[in-house]
Design a protein around this motif. Sequence first.
Motif, short mmCIF file in Angstrom:
data_model
loop_
_atom_site.label_atom_id
_atom_site.label_comp_id
_atom_site.label_asym_id
_atom_site.label_seq_id
_atom_site.Cartn_x
_atom_site.Cartn_y
_atom_site.Cartn_z
N PHE A 126 0.83 -1.21 0.00
CA PHE A 126 0.00 0.00 0.00
C PHE A 126 0.87 1.25 0.00
CE2 PHE A 126 -2.87 3.05 2.28
CZ PHE A 126 -3.77 3.20 1.24
N ASP A 127 1.96 1.22 0.75
CA ASP A 127 2.89 2.35 0.76
C ASP A 127 3.42 2.62 -0.64
OD1 ASP A 127 4.48 4.40 1.84
OD2 ASP A 127 6.14 3.03 2.21
N ASN A 148 -8.60 -1.17 -0.26
CA ASN A 148 -9.50 -2.32 -0.36
C ASN A 148 -9.23 -3.13 -1.63
OD1 ASN A 148 -10.76 -1.86 2.08
ND2 ASN A 148 -12.31 -0.53 1.17
N LYS A 149 -8.95 -2.45 -2.72
CA LYS A 149 -8.63 -3.14 -3.98
C LYS A 149 -7.34 -3.96 -3.82
CE LYS A 149 -7.45 -2.04 -8.77
NZ LYS A 149 -7.23 -0.93 -9.70
N LEU A 150 -6.34 -3.36 -3.20
CA LEU A 150 -5.07 -4.06 -2.99
C LEU A 150 -5.25 -5.25 -2.04
CD1 LEU A 150 -2.02 -4.17 -3.48
CD2 LEU A 150 -1.75 -2.61 -1.56
N LYS A 151 -6.05 -5.06 -1.00
CA LYS A 151 -6.31 -6.14 -0.04
C LYS A 151 -6.97 -7.33 -0.75
CE LYS A 151 -8.34 -6.82 4.51
NZ LYS A 151 -9.08 -6.17 5.59
N LYS A 152 -7.88 -7.04 -1.65
CA LYS A 152 -8.54 -8.10 -2.41
C LYS A 152 -7.54 -8.81 -3.32
CE LYS A 152 -12.48 -8.80 -5.49
NZ LYS A 152 -13.56 -8.13 -6.22
N GLN A 153 -6.66 -8.05 -3.97
CA GLN A 153 -5.63 -8.65 -4.84
C GLN A 153 -4.70 -9.56 -4.04
OE1 GLN A 153 -3.71 -5.28 -6.61
NE2 GLN A 153 -5.06 -5.28 -8.40
N VAL A 154 -4.29 -9.12 -2.86
CA VAL A 154 -3.39 -9.90 -2.01
C VAL A 154 -4.09 -11.18 -1.55
CG1 VAL A 154 -2.22 -9.93 0.23
CG2 VAL A 154 -1.94 -7.99 -1.30
N THR A 155 -5.37 -11.08 -1.22
CA THR A 155 -6.13 -12.25 -0.80
C THR A 155 -6.24 -13.26 -1.93
OG1 THR A 155 -7.41 -10.88 0.72
CG2 THR A 155 -8.33 -13.03 0.18
N GLN A 156 -6.48 -12.78 -3.15
CA GLN A 156 -6.62 -13.67 -4.30
C GLN A 156 -5.29 -14.25 -4.76
OE1 GLN A 156 -8.64 -11.17 -7.12
NE2 GLN A 156 -10.65 -11.66 -6.31
N LYS A 157 -4.23 -13.47 -4.64
CA LYS A 157 -2.92 -13.90 -5.11
C LYS A 157 -1.96 -13.93 -3.92
CE LYS A 157 0.41 -13.00 -8.74
NZ LYS A 157 0.87 -12.09 -9.76
N ARG A 158 -2.01 -14.98 -3.15
CA ARG A 158 -1.23 -15.11 -1.92
C ARG A 158 0.28 -14.98 -2.16
NH1 ARG A 158 -3.93 -14.55 2.53
NH2 ARG A 158 -5.87 -15.69 2.64
N SER A 159 0.74 -15.26 -3.37
CA SER A 159 2.18 -15.20 -3.64
C SER A 159 2.74 -13.79 -3.47
CB SER A 159 2.47 -15.72 -5.05
OG SER A 159 1.86 -14.89 -6.02
N MET A 160 1.87 -12.78 -3.45
CA MET A 160 2.34 -11.40 -3.29
C MET A 160 2.98 -11.16 -1.93
SD MET A 160 -0.76 -9.28 -5.09
CE MET A 160 0.00 -7.67 -5.08
N THR A 161 2.60 -11.96 -0.94
CA THR A 161 3.12 -11.74 0.40
C THR A 161 3.93 -12.93 0.93
OG1 THR A 161 1.02 -12.48 1.34
CG2 THR A 161 1.31 -10.10 1.07
N LYS A 162 4.32 -13.83 0.06
CA LYS A 162 5.19 -14.94 0.47
C LYS A 162 6.65 -14.50 0.40
CE LYS A 162 2.29 -18.89 -0.66
NZ LYS A 162 2.20 -20.11 -1.45
N PRO A 163 7.52 -15.16 1.16
CA PRO A 163 8.94 -14.79 1.12
C PRO A 163 9.55 -14.98 -0.27
CG PRO A 163 8.48 -16.27 2.95
CD PRO A 163 7.24 -16.22 2.12
N ILE A 164 10.39 -14.02 -0.65
CA ILE A 164 11.10 -14.08 -1.93
C ILE A 164 12.58 -13.84 -1.64
CG2 ILE A 164 11.41 -13.04 -4.21
CD1 ILE A 164 8.48 -12.20 -4.11
N ARG A 165 13.43 -14.64 -2.26
CA ARG A 165 14.88 -14.48 -2.11
C ARG A 165 15.39 -13.74 -3.35
NH1 ARG A 165 16.34 -19.58 -1.51
NH2 ARG A 165 17.44 -19.85 -3.47
N TYR A 166 16.12 -12.67 -3.10
CA TYR A 166 16.72 -11.87 -4.18
C TYR A 166 18.23 -12.04 -4.13
CZ TYR A 166 12.18 -9.56 -4.44
OH TYR A 166 10.84 -9.30 -4.57
N CYS A 167 18.81 -12.42 -5.26
CA CYS A 167 20.26 -12.52 -5.39
C CYS A 167 20.69 -11.43 -6.37
CB CYS A 167 20.67 -13.90 -5.91
SG CYS A 167 20.16 -15.24 -4.85
N MET A 168 21.39 -10.43 -5.85
CA MET A 168 21.83 -9.30 -6.68
C MET A 168 23.31 -9.45 -6.98
SD MET A 168 20.03 -6.09 -4.77
CE MET A 168 18.29 -6.04 -4.48
#
Length: 160
Positions: free
Chosen positions: A15-16, A67-87
């Motif tokens: 949201f930020d 509210n729109k973002l909350k709905k998107q996050v609920t539908q697509k759980r992968s948005m808030t799962k841990p992600i590993r970044y290798c730079m």
Amino acid sequence: MELEIEVTTTLPDLFDYRLNRRYTSLSGITITMMGILVTMNALISKNLFFAAIGMLLIIVLPILEYNKLKKQVTQKRSMTKPIRYCMNQQGIECIDSDNASKSIHWNQVVKAGSTRSIFFLQLMDGETIVLPRREVMNYLGEVIGMISKNISPEKVKIKL
């Protein structure tokens, strides 16, 4: 040099980013200014209808966005799962919790920026990498150094 970090992005982080994107764009600034002007004019002329429209532009639109973002996050759980970044010098390797991998070259980054709580990298394909500050605090110098070294300065707008 290679930097590996694992982050979990939350709904407030996303949201930020959305608020930052909305209110730093020309359309967002225009809508906000219109809302303020309509509200001020309505309050001076004591017109409640236009005061309500002005308040809608200033207050209700961010609530609807949340509210729109909350709905998107609920539908697509992968948005808030841990992600590993290798730079590294070539780019960023994104590996999600299902071990799906995506490579991003530095030349695909169109903008790098920050807010008080996040760093973000906007990509050519419309996607965005959101890195919460609390998650990268131990690697802050390395992350900023990697971004600054590999992305042209006119694309980088990071505040500390």
